[in-house]
Write a protein that holds these residues in place. Structure first.
Motif, PDB file in Angstrom:
ATOM      1  N   VAL A   1       2.367   1.813  -3.581  1.00 39.97           N
ATOM      2  CA  VAL A   1       0.922   2.376  -4.228  1.00 39.97           C
ATOM      3  C   VAL A   1       1.021   4.120  -4.122  1.00 39.97           C
ATOM      4  CG1 VAL A   1      -1.047   2.308  -5.078  1.00 39.97           C
ATOM      5  CG2 VAL A   1       0.138   0.484  -4.426  1.00 39.97           C
TER       6      VAL A   1
ATOM      7  N   VAL B   1      -1.022   5.084 -10.844  1.00 43.58           N
ATOM      8  CA  VAL B   1      -0.458   3.681 -10.840  1.00 43.58           C
ATOM      9  C   VAL B   1      -1.408   3.512 -11.718  1.00 43.58           C
ATOM     10  CG1 VAL B   1      -0.236   1.569  -9.718  1.00 43.58           C
ATOM     11  CG2 VAL B   1       0.420   3.900  -8.461  1.00 43.58           C
ATOM     12  N   SER B   2      -2.566   3.821 -12.072  1.00 45.04           N
ATOM     13  CA  SER B   2      -3.499   2.913 -12.769  1.00 45.04           C
ATOM     14  C   SER B   2      -4.693   4.223 -12.817  1.00 45.04           C
ATOM     15  CB  SER B   2      -4.861   1.885 -12.297  1.00 45.04           C
ATOM     16  OG  SER B   2      -5.554   1.334 -12.949  1.00 45.04           O
TER      17      SER B   2
ATOM     18  N   VAL C   1       1.234  -1.215   0.590  1.00 40.14           N
ATOM     19  CA  VAL C   1      -0.327   0.191   0.148  1.00 40.14           C
ATOM     20  C   VAL C   1       0.564   1.537  -0.147  1.00 40.14           C
ATOM     21  CG1 VAL C   1      -1.477   1.533   1.285  1.00 40.14           C
ATOM     22  CG2 VAL C   1      -2.126  -1.154   1.285  1.00 40.14           C
TER      23      VAL C   1
ATOM     24  N   SER D   1      -0.098  -3.378 -11.683  1.00 40.45           N
ATOM     25  CA  SER D   1       0.885  -1.728 -12.581  1.00 40.45           C
ATOM     26  C   SER D   1       1.160  -1.347 -12.200  1.00 40.45           C
ATOM     27  CB  SER D   1      -0.909  -0.792 -12.055  1.00 40.45           C
ATOM     28  OG  SER D   1      -1.941  -1.469 -12.783  1.00 40.45           O
ATOM     29  N   MET D   2       2.284  -1.109 -11.300  1.00 39.69           N
ATOM     30  CA  MET D   2       3.278  -0.925 -10.998  1.00 39.69           C
ATOM     31  C   MET D   2       4.333  -1.128 -11.606  1.00 39.69           C
ATOM     32  SD  MET D   2       3.213   1.064  -6.311  1.00 39.69           S
ATOM     33  CE  MET D   2       2.474  -0.830  -6.166  1.00 39.69           C
TER      34      MET D   2
ATOM     35  N   TRP E   1       9.292   3.182  -5.202  1.00 39.70           N
ATOM     36  CA  TRP E   1       8.638   1.788  -5.863  1.00 39.70           C
ATOM     37  C   TRP E   1      10.496   1.895  -6.570  1.00 39.70           C
ATOM     38  CZ3 TRP E   1       6.049  -2.694  -7.751  1.00 39.70           C
ATOM     39  CH2 TRP E   1       6.598  -2.558  -8.421  1.00 39.70           C
TER      40      TRP E   1
ATOM     41  N   PHE F   1       4.091   6.357  -5.016  1.00 39.61           N
ATOM     42  CA  PHE F   1       5.135   5.483  -6.508  1.00 39.61           C
ATOM     43  C   PHE F   1       5.177   6.752  -7.073  1.00 39.61           C
ATOM     44  CE2 PHE F   1       3.996   5.161 -11.028  1.00 39.61           C
ATOM     45  CZ  PHE F   1       5.048   3.425 -10.988  1.00 39.61           C
TER      46      PHE F   1
ATOM     47  N   LEU G   1      -2.737  -3.339  -8.421  1.00 41.10           N
ATOM     48  CA  LEU G   1      -2.010  -1.950  -8.652  1.00 41.10           C
ATOM     49  C   LEU G   1      -0.592  -1.903  -8.370  1.00 41.10           C
ATOM     50  CD1 LEU G   1      -4.026   0.681  -6.016  1.00 41.10           C
ATOM     51  CD2 LEU G   1      -4.359   1.173  -8.422  1.00 41.10           C
ATOM     52  N   THR G   2      -0.256  -2.906  -8.137  1.00 36.15           N
ATOM     53  CA  THR G   2       0.866  -3.458  -7.556  1.00 36.15           C
ATOM     54  C   THR G   2       1.876  -4.599  -9.409  1.00 36.15           C
ATOM     55  OG1 THR G   2       1.488  -4.209  -5.255  1.00 36.15           O
ATOM     56  CG2 THR G   2       3.226  -4.850  -6.541  1.00 36.15           C
TER      57      THR G   2
ATOM     58  N   ALA H   1      -6.111   6.104  -7.486  1.00 42.43           N
ATOM     59  CA  ALA H   1      -4.451   5.900  -7.958  1.00 42.43           C
ATOM     60  C   ALA H   1      -4.262   6.416  -9.214  1.00 42.43           C
ATOM     61  CB  ALA H   1      -3.783   4.261  -7.304  1.00 42.43           C
TER      62      ALA H   1
ATOM     63  N   VAL I   1      -4.913  -3.798  -3.780  1.00 41.49           N
ATOM     64  CA  VAL I   1      -3.600  -3.446  -3.973  1.00 41.49           C
ATOM     65  C   VAL I   1      -2.456  -4.711  -4.675  1.00 41.49           C
ATOM     66  CG1 VAL I   1      -1.447  -3.814  -2.760  1.00 41.49           C
ATOM     67  CG2 VAL I   1      -4.699  -3.502  -2.204  1.00 41.49           C
TER      68      VAL I   1
END
Length: 276
Positions: free
Chosen positions: A99, A174-175, A96, A230-231, A106, A102, A227-228, A171, A224
């Protein structure tokens, strides 16, 4: 493209349900393991390993899976699986922070290849152990199916709420497509699935409430996981993690929510069914 996506889903969904309901526990764990090895190949690519490095990473992931399952089946240290599941669960909570911060956070952590590969081994092995643990319990196949339906319900609820009510970005760095309203819709849908699952399993009132709350947590931690990935993809400069599922992308694209949800589902089941 739409026809390909629909056809893939029409084939994959019933096969998944049949595998969960009719494969023995070890067989289902092996099937999940094969998917996780394919995911390991994609994880290595996102970590910018060359082909030889990815092969090595897949082999190491397979070895860790086999050792962890073997120790458990042979009556070895029961803590082996517990440690891996616990570490995976802790990582998804810690993610979290990645995210929210980011890309700076990251770049200082999972943006560095050695740490990304170590984390990858833990989070890719954990779903195999989680499925093996849950599937051999009483009503195990139904519980594994409940986990999947929670995730599917969360995805469906998030999509519907996001498309109709979505206004506030969840977010954006990120997305950009995810919204707070969509996330809430996913949580509500998964909680309903959890409560209905408890009724099917014949659980009492307090455990029904517990399963509803578990559904909400599964939805939250699944976001999460999504989104991870996505990162990872943004860092690697790619749209999809692979092409394993025609029209849907790679294994990680489809199972990112499962990676995050599976270890927490085991923990939640223990709390709801054992401690209540």
């Amino acid at each position: 493209m739409l026809a390909t996506r629909v056809l893939t889903a029409a084939v994959a969904l019933p096969l998944t349900v049949l595998a969960i309901l009719f494969l023995p526990a070890l067989g289902l764990a092996a099937a999940v393991g094969v998917l996780m090895l394919a995911a390991a190949w994609e994880w290595g690519a996102l970590a910018r390993l060359d082909a030889g490095g990815r092969i090595g990473f897949v082999l190491v992931a397979g070895l860790v899976m086999a050792i962890a399952l073997g120790l458990r089946d042979a009556g070895g240290p029961a803590s082996t699986a517990a440690v891996i599941l616990g570490l995976a669960a802790l990582f998804w909570v810690a993610a979290v922070r990645l995210v929210l911060r980011f890309p700076a956070e990251w770049n200082a952590t999972l943006g560095r290849r050695p740490l990304a590969l170590i984390v990858g081994l833990v989070v890719l092995v954990a779903p195999v152990l989680a499925v093996a643990y849950v599937d051999q319990a009483d009503e195990g196949p139904l519980l594994v199916l409940l986990l999947c339906v929670m995730i599917w319900g969360a995805d469906t609820g998030a999509y519907a709420a996001g498309r109709t009510l979505g206004r506030h970005k969840l977010a954006p760095r990120v997305s950009p497509g995810k919204t707070v309203e969509g996330a809430i819709g996913g949580l509500v849908a998964a909680m309903i699935v959890g409560a209905l699952g408890a009724l099917v399993l014949g659980l009492d009132g307090w455990r029904t409430l517990g399963m509803a709350l578990l559904g909400g947590w599964i939805a939250a931690i699944s976001i999460v996981g999504d989104l991870t990935l996505s990162m990872f993809k943004r860092s690697a400069g790619v749209k999809d993690s692979g092409r394993f599922f025609p029209g849907h992308g790679g294994v990680l694209d489809r199972l990112d929510s499962m990676l995050a949800a599976a270890p927490w589902f085991v923990i939640g089941l223990y709390i709801v069914l054992r401690a209540a």
